[in-house]
Enzyme design. Structure first.
Site, PDB file in Angstrom:
ATOM      1  N   ASP A  92     -40.616  -5.938  61.643  1.00 24.09           N
ATOM      2  CA  ASP A  92     -40.320  -6.541  60.350  1.00 24.09           C
ATOM      3  C   ASP A  92     -41.278  -6.122  59.244  1.00 24.09           C
ATOM      4  O   ASP A  92     -40.858  -5.748  58.160  1.00 24.09           O
ATOM      5  CB  ASP A  92     -40.348  -8.069  60.486  1.00 24.09           C
ATOM      6  CG  ASP A  92     -40.190  -8.771  59.162  1.00 24.09           C
ATOM      7  OD1 ASP A  92     -39.137  -8.588  58.515  1.00 24.09           O
ATOM      8  OD2 ASP A  92     -41.123  -9.500  58.760  1.00 24.09           O
ATOM      9  N   ASP A  95     -46.646  -6.209  61.347  1.00 25.57           N
ATOM     10  CA  ASP A  95     -46.943  -6.668  62.695  1.00 25.57           C
ATOM     11  C   ASP A  95     -45.974  -6.035  63.689  1.00 25.57           C
ATOM     12  O   ASP A  95     -45.406  -4.990  63.424  1.00 25.57           O
ATOM     13  CB  ASP A  95     -46.866  -8.201  62.733  1.00 25.57           C
ATOM     14  CG  ASP A  95     -45.622  -8.701  61.982  1.00 25.57           C
ATOM     15  OD1 ASP A  95     -44.624  -7.957  61.954  1.00 25.57           O
ATOM     16  OD2 ASP A  95     -45.655  -9.819  61.439  1.00 25.57           O
ATOM     17  N   TYR A 192     -38.864 -17.008  58.625  1.00 23.80           N
ATOM     18  CA  TYR A 192     -37.621 -16.716  57.914  1.00 23.80           C
ATOM     19  C   TYR A 192     -36.609 -17.850  58.108  1.00 23.80           C
ATOM     20  O   TYR A 192     -35.490 -17.623  58.542  1.00 23.80           O
ATOM     21  CB  TYR A 192     -37.023 -15.389  58.393  1.00 23.80           C
ATOM     22  CG  TYR A 192     -37.821 -14.186  57.953  1.00 23.80           C
ATOM     23  CD1 TYR A 192     -37.742 -13.709  56.641  1.00 23.80           C
ATOM     24  CD2 TYR A 192     -38.652 -13.523  58.842  1.00 23.80           C
ATOM     25  CE1 TYR A 192     -38.473 -12.607  56.244  1.00 23.80           C
ATOM     26  CE2 TYR A 192     -39.389 -12.415  58.445  1.00 23.80           C
ATOM     27  CZ  TYR A 192     -39.293 -11.966  57.143  1.00 23.80           C
ATOM     28  OH  TYR A 192     -40.014 -10.873  56.751  1.00 23.80           O
ATOM     29  N   GLU A 400     -49.099  -6.755  52.075  1.00 20.91           N
ATOM     30  CA  GLU A 400     -48.328  -6.425  53.264  1.00 20.91           C
ATOM     31  C   GLU A 400     -47.085  -5.641  52.855  1.00 20.91           C
ATOM     32  O   GLU A 400     -46.689  -5.617  51.683  1.00 20.91           O
ATOM     33  CB  GLU A 400     -47.917  -7.684  54.038  1.00 20.91           C
ATOM     34  CG  GLU A 400     -47.354  -7.371  55.416  1.00 20.91           C
ATOM     35  CD  GLU A 400     -47.218  -8.585  56.310  1.00 20.91           C
ATOM     36  OE1 GLU A 400     -47.057  -8.394  57.528  1.00 20.91           O
ATOM     37  OE2 GLU A 400     -47.275  -9.728  55.807  1.00 20.91           O
TER      38      GLU A 400
END
Length: 420
Positions: A92, A95, A192, A400
């Protein structure tokens, strides 16, 4: 009552994978995406780079034509606990977790760009790479459909139906066996959760299935969901959790109906005029992934241009948003692009040094200095509302990367290539 399906493990759909990242020894290689000389920004090169980013996110056994050679095979036992081959798909973000909900949304946007900005992809020479990026996800989704009615939750089934724009069974199940997927998979709630419910996913799925098949059954379903969930009242974002604005555009493209065109126009007008902006001009929807939200709206504005909805205004606005991310007027938020691009994105595998053995990503993420591997084309989260930003690896809120961060960005770039 939700039917519990075992897709990515007997306990967790989200695949909370904690295995170590594998990296190959990196040669000192230049940008794999060549410059084309386009000014003021090389949107063609950037489209190549944005698609290339997805190679860095691949999970599973990598293909022989993998261009990012510092990545290696990973997560090769996914699904073994339930007797299925569930390898593949995309990690995703920074990570090693595969989340089906945002992955499916990202895939839908990537496919959308290939459909409606195909000339942009062709002009940039990226059609085959774009198709490969989509196929890497859809091959995985097909593996995850392990049997009749086997999916977790309405939002996920609806979003995957939109991504595949294919199996009627998937959409029918999503509609008949209603319930939030995060209730069945509590592990995803901190990441999510579907905050606005599943109505927009049902509309989104129906819209894509109608456009893909021409079957008016899906258009009738879209109309039903529009009324049932009061989806004609435009929301203030277009994202993995808020699909209605995209559904307006897909329905407008598929039908030419003024209702959908006018709703899309109202939606974009409201967002352009009512949302705040940073001092330097980025439309500011949310402090988490601020670039991602602006890029999604930029892609939507480019699609509106294709529909001749305030075409010049929407295209110019979209260009301004994307140009902000490329360094106008401040600095680049795209790894590997520009002299002042991010060099410390929050991303585990690219934080690993050159070595032939395994790398502990927790150790790598805490090292000083730029990431040893260049995460070409990755769009980092973005600034705070005051334009402040620090290129800091620990700052995952602003630095990120994620598959859905690049999805709308990729589509907007394809549109800009097509019109510039």
């Amino acid at each position: 009552m939700l039917t519990k399906i075992f897709l990515l493990g007997a306990a967790t759909f989200a695949l909370l994978h904690t295995g170590e990242a594998l990296v190959a020894r990196l040669e000192d290689v230049p940008n794999p995406c060549k410059t084309t000389g386009m000014k003021p920004f090389d949107y063609s090169q950037l489209l190549c780079m944005s698609v290339l980013f997805y190679e860095a996110q691949r999970s599973g056994e990598l293909p022989g034509d993998q261009r990012l050679t510092w990545r290696g095979d990973s997560a090769l036992k996914d699904g073994s606990d339930v007797g299925h081959d569930l390898t593949g798909g995309y990690f995703d973000a920074g990570d090693f977790v595969k989340f089906g909900f945002p992955m499916a949304f990202s895939t839908t946007l990537l496919a959308w760009g290939l459909i409606d900005f195909s000339n942009g992809y062709s002009s940039a020479g990226q059609t085959n790479h774009g198709k490969a990026a989509v196929k890497w996800a859809t091959d995985y989704f097909l593996k995850c459909h392990t049997g009749h009615y086997e999916f977790y939750g309405t939002e996920l089934a609806g979003e995957t139906a939109a991504a595949l724009a294919a199996a009627y069974m998937v959409f029918k199940f999503a509609n008949e066996k209603r319930g939030s997927y995060s209730d069945s998979i509590p592990e995803v709630k901190d990441f999510y959760k579907s905050w606005n419910g599943f109505g927009d996913e049902l509309l989104w799925a129906a819209a894509w299935l109608y456009r893909a098949t021409g079957d008016t059954t899906y258009l009738d379903k879209a109309k039903e969901h529009w009324d049932e969930f009061d989806l004609g009242d435009p929301p203030t974002e277009f994202s993995w959790d808020s699909k209605a604005p995209g559904a307006y555009a897909v329905l407008a493209l598929a039908t030419g109906n003024d209702l959908y065109k006018n709703t899309l126009k109202t939606c974009l007008d409201n967002m352009r005029h009512d949302l705040p902006y940073t001092p330097a001009g980025l439309v500011f929807v949310n402090d988490w992934g601020s670039n991602r939200h602006a890029a999604n709206l930029a892609m939507l504005a480019m699609v509106a241009g294709k529909l001749n909805i305030d075409a010049s205004t929407n295209r110019q606005w979209a260009k301004k948003q994307i140009d902000y991310m490329l360094g106008d007027p401040l600095h680049s938020y795209v790894v590997g692009f520009g002299s002042n691009h991010p060099k410390k994105p929050h991303h585990a595998s690219s934080s690993c040094p050159d070595m032939p053995e395994k790398c502990d990503p927790n150790w790598a993420m805490n090292q000083d200095g730029p990431n040893p591997q260049t995460l070409w084309g990755a769009l980092v989260g973005g600034p705070s509302q005051d334009d402040s930003y620090s290129d800091s690896r620990p700052d995952y809120q602003h630095n990120e990367v994620a598959c859905d961060y690049n999805a709308g960005f990729t589509g907007a770039l394809a549109g800009l290539v097509e019109h510039h």
